[in-house]
Design a protein around this motif. Structure first.
Motif, PDB file in Angstrom:
ATOM      1  N   ASN A  90       0.833  -1.203   0.000  1.00  0.00           N
ATOM      2  CA  ASN A  90       0.000   0.000   0.000  1.00  0.00           C
ATOM      3  C   ASN A  90       0.867   1.252   0.000  1.00  0.00           C
ATOM      4  N   GLY A  91       0.210   2.393  -0.120  1.00  0.00           N
ATOM      5  CA  GLY A  91       0.935   3.649  -0.241  1.00  0.00           C
ATOM      6  C   GLY A  91       1.741   4.006   0.994  1.00  0.00           C
ATOM      7  N   VAL A  92       1.202   3.696   2.169  1.00  0.00           N
ATOM      8  CA  VAL A  92       1.911   4.016   3.416  1.00  0.00           C
ATOM      9  C   VAL A  92       3.202   3.213   3.507  1.00  0.00           C
ATOM     10  N   THR A  93       3.106   1.915   3.222  1.00  0.00           N
ATOM     11  CA  THR A  93       4.298   1.057   3.275  1.00  0.00           C
ATOM     12  C   THR A  93       5.334   1.492   2.248  1.00  0.00           C
ATOM     13  N   ALA A  94       4.886   1.801   1.035  1.00  0.00           N
ATOM     14  CA  ALA A  94       5.805   2.246  -0.013  1.00  0.00           C
ATOM     15  C   ALA A  94       6.483   3.554   0.383  1.00  0.00           C
ATOM     16  N   THR A  95       5.736   4.441   1.014  1.00  0.00           N
ATOM     17  CA  THR A  95       6.311   5.716   1.457  1.00  0.00           C
ATOM     18  C   THR A  95       7.376   5.498   2.519  1.00  0.00           C
ATOM     19  N   ILE A  96       7.074   4.640   3.490  1.00  0.00           N
ATOM     20  CA  ILE A  96       8.042   4.354   4.552  1.00  0.00           C
ATOM     21  C   ILE A  96       9.293   3.718   3.974  1.00  0.00           C
ATOM     22  N   MET A  97       9.118   2.783   3.037  1.00  0.00           N
ATOM     23  CA  MET A  97      10.272   2.152   2.390  1.00  0.00           C
ATOM     24  C   MET A  97      11.113   3.182   1.652  1.00  0.00           C
ATOM     25  N   GLY A  98      10.445   4.050   0.893  1.00  0.00           N
ATOM     26  CA  GLY A  98      11.163   5.066   0.131  1.00  0.00           C
ATOM     27  C   GLY A  98      11.923   6.032   1.019  1.00  0.00           C
ATOM     28  N   LEU A  99      11.269   6.514   2.071  1.00  0.00           N
ATOM     29  CA  LEU A  99      11.919   7.442   2.995  1.00  0.00           C
ATOM     30  C   LEU A  99      13.089   6.770   3.706  1.00  0.00           C
ATOM     31  N   THR A 100      12.888   5.518   4.115  1.00  0.00           N
ATOM     32  CA  THR A 100      13.936   4.784   4.826  1.00  0.00           C
ATOM     33  C   THR A 100      15.192   4.657   3.972  1.00  0.00           C
ATOM     34  N   LEU A 101      15.044   4.157   2.768  1.00  0.00           N
ATOM     35  CA  LEU A 101      16.207   3.910   1.923  1.00  0.00           C
ATOM     36  C   LEU A 101      16.840   5.209   1.433  1.00  0.00           C
ATOM     37  N   HIS A 102      15.995   6.194   1.094  1.00  0.00           N
ATOM     38  CA  HIS A 102      16.515   7.470   0.594  1.00  0.00           C
ATOM     39  C   HIS A 102      17.356   8.172   1.654  1.00  0.00           C
ATOM     40  N   PHE A 103      16.799   8.313   2.857  1.00  0.00           N
ATOM     41  CA  PHE A 103      17.504   9.090   3.875  1.00  0.00           C
ATOM     42  C   PHE A 103      18.605   8.285   4.558  1.00  0.00           C
ATOM     43  N   SER A 104      18.499   6.950   4.545  1.00  0.00           N
ATOM     44  CA  SER A 104      19.587   6.154   5.131  1.00  0.00           C
ATOM     45  C   SER A 104      20.883   6.369   4.358  1.00  0.00           C
ATOM     46  N   ALA A 105      20.775   6.610   3.051  1.00  0.00           N
ATOM     47  CA  ALA A 105      21.968   6.846   2.239  1.00  0.00           C
ATOM     48  C   ALA A 105      22.679   8.126   2.671  1.00  0.00           C
ATOM     49  N   TYR A 106      21.908   9.159   2.976  1.00  0.00           N
ATOM     50  CA  TYR A 106      22.497  10.412   3.447  1.00  0.00           C
ATOM     51  C   TYR A 106      23.013  10.278   4.878  1.00  0.00           C
ATOM     52  N   MET A 107      22.204   9.637   5.718  1.00  0.00           N
ATOM     53  CA  MET A 107      22.565   9.497   7.127  1.00  0.00           C
ATOM     54  C   MET A 107      23.816   8.643   7.298  1.00  0.00           C
ATOM     55  N   ALA A 108      23.994   7.645   6.429  1.00  0.00           N
ATOM     56  CA  ALA A 108      25.166   6.774   6.526  1.00  0.00           C
ATOM     57  C   ALA A 108      26.451   7.582   6.388  1.00  0.00           C
ATOM     58  N   GLU A 109      26.467   8.521   5.452  1.00  0.00           N
ATOM     59  CA  GLU A 109      27.661   9.335   5.246  1.00  0.00           C
ATOM     60  C   GLU A 109      27.898  10.279   6.423  1.00  0.00           C
ATOM     61  N   SER A 110      26.829  10.795   7.007  1.00  0.00           N
ATOM     62  CA  SER A 110      26.972  11.681   8.176  1.00  0.00           C
ATOM     63  C   SER A 110      27.502  10.901   9.378  1.00  0.00           C
ATOM     64  N   ILE A 111      26.963   9.697   9.594  1.00  0.00           N
ATOM     65  CA  ILE A 111      27.420   8.870  10.712  1.00  0.00           C
ATOM     66  C   ILE A 111      28.859   8.427  10.491  1.00  0.00           C
ATOM     67  N   ARG A 112      29.193   8.080   9.245  1.00  0.00           N
ATOM     68  CA  ARG A 112      30.577   7.686   8.931  1.00  0.00           C
ATOM     69  C   ARG A 112      31.546   8.827   9.254  1.00  0.00           C
ATOM     70  N   ALA A 113      31.169  10.040   8.862  1.00  0.00           N
ATOM     71  CA  ALA A 113      32.030  11.195   9.148  1.00  0.00           C
ATOM     72  C   ALA A 113      32.174  11.403  10.654  1.00  0.00           C
ATOM     73  N   ALA A 114      31.084  11.191  11.391  1.00  0.00           N
ATOM     74  CA  ALA A 114      31.138  11.354  12.848  1.00  0.00           C
ATOM     75  C   ALA A 114      32.034  10.289  13.482  1.00  0.00           C
ATOM     76  N   ILE A 115      31.962   9.062  12.960  1.00  0.00           N
ATOM     77  CA  ILE A 115      32.815   7.983  13.476  1.00  0.00           C
ATOM     78  C   ILE A 115      34.289   8.302  13.234  1.00  0.00           C
ATOM     79  N   LEU A 116      34.584   8.740  12.020  1.00  0.00           N
ATOM     80  CA  LEU A 116      35.974   9.060  11.676  1.00  0.00           C
ATOM     81  C   LEU A 116      36.467  10.295  12.428  1.00  0.00           C
ATOM     82  N   GLY A 117      35.514  11.091  12.939  1.00  0.00           N
ATOM     83  CA  GLY A 117      35.889  12.285  13.692  1.00  0.00           C
ATOM     84  C   GLY A 117      36.285  12.003  15.134  1.00  0.00           C
ATOM     85  N   VAL A 118      36.020  10.787  15.601  1.00  0.00           N
ATOM     86  CA  VAL A 118      36.433  10.417  16.963  1.00  0.00           C
ATOM     87  C   VAL A 118      37.955  10.362  17.014  1.00  0.00           C
TER      88      VAL A 118
END
Length: 224
Positions: A90-118
């Motif tokens: 359904n539309g709700v599930t598709a939206t959650i999937m899309g938001l999850t995968l889209h923003f996880s790609a951005y968040m992964a790079e931010s978290i990686r930078a924070a890890i390397l900043g330790v």
């Protein structure tokens, strides 16, 4: 030239507020899933596991390099044609999937930078006392990286809430979808979209306030 229909706008407020919980629920579920996925990918990018690293880099490149709307259409209209068990998505599930995968790609790079900043001394101290990589990440590195990444992650959550407005293109009657229907029924598009813009603005400003308080708290805790 007609003036604004203020009575209509005030009457529309409680109607649209009834759809705020669905908007926030989609964003919260997507944020929780994206945070887990992003953390896994960030750790992988730090250690660069052979073979898997190529897949993660491709994933991040694709979801950062294509529009969120296109990704939502892929999940809602495209995947069900290719994968049989997704035919009932359904539309709700598709939206959650899309938001999850889209923003996880951005968040992964931010978290990686924070890890390397330790500080490197923290890594060396953990290794000196015999910690495994898993223990070191859980107990030493990730808690420190979380303090640095937290304000940025709140920003992504704010963007995620605004991103839920695209769910109406999949037939989901959330905040934006409800506004579209109300405006189409009354033909008072300007008034309807002013109201929904104000609601989004208030939500975002509330989260921005929380972000500032969180940043202040984390900085004070770190200073001690």
């Amino acid at each position: 030239m007609r003036g604004l229909d203020l009575d209509y706008m005030w009457g529309l407020v409680p109607v649209l507020l009834g759809y705020v919980p669905l908007t926030l629920l989609m964003a919260l579920v997507a944020m929780a899933c994206a945070l887990v996925l992003a953390s896994i990918m960030a750790v992988e990018r730090v250690f660069r596991i052979p073979v898997l690293d190529h897949f993660v880099r491709l994933f991040i490149s694709f979801f950062r390099g294509t529009p969120l709307l296109v990704q939502l259409f892929l999940f809602y209209y495209g995947l069900p044609q290719m994968v049989a068990f997704l035919g009932t998505i359904n539309g709700v599930t598709a939206t959650i999937m899309g938001l999850t995968l889209h923003f996880s790609a951005y968040m992964a790079e931010s978290i990686r930078a924070a890890i390397l900043g330790v500080e490197r001394s923290q890594w060396e101290a953990a290794q000196a006392v015999g910690m495994t990589q898993s223990q070191m990440m859980r107990q030493i590195i990730l808690p420190q990286a979380a303090r640095v990444a937290a304000p940025t992650l709140v920003n992504y959550f704010i963007d995620m809430i605004k991103g839920t407005s695209l769910a109406f293109t999949l037939g989901v009657t959330e905040l934006m979808g409800a506004t579209q229907k109300e405006a189409a029924g009354s033909f008072l598009y300007f008034e309807a979209f002013i109201v929904v813009a104000a609601i989004y603005w208030i939500i975002v400003e509330a989260l921005a306030f929380v972000q500032r308080r969180l940043e202040t708290y984390l900085n004070r805790a770190h200073a001690r």
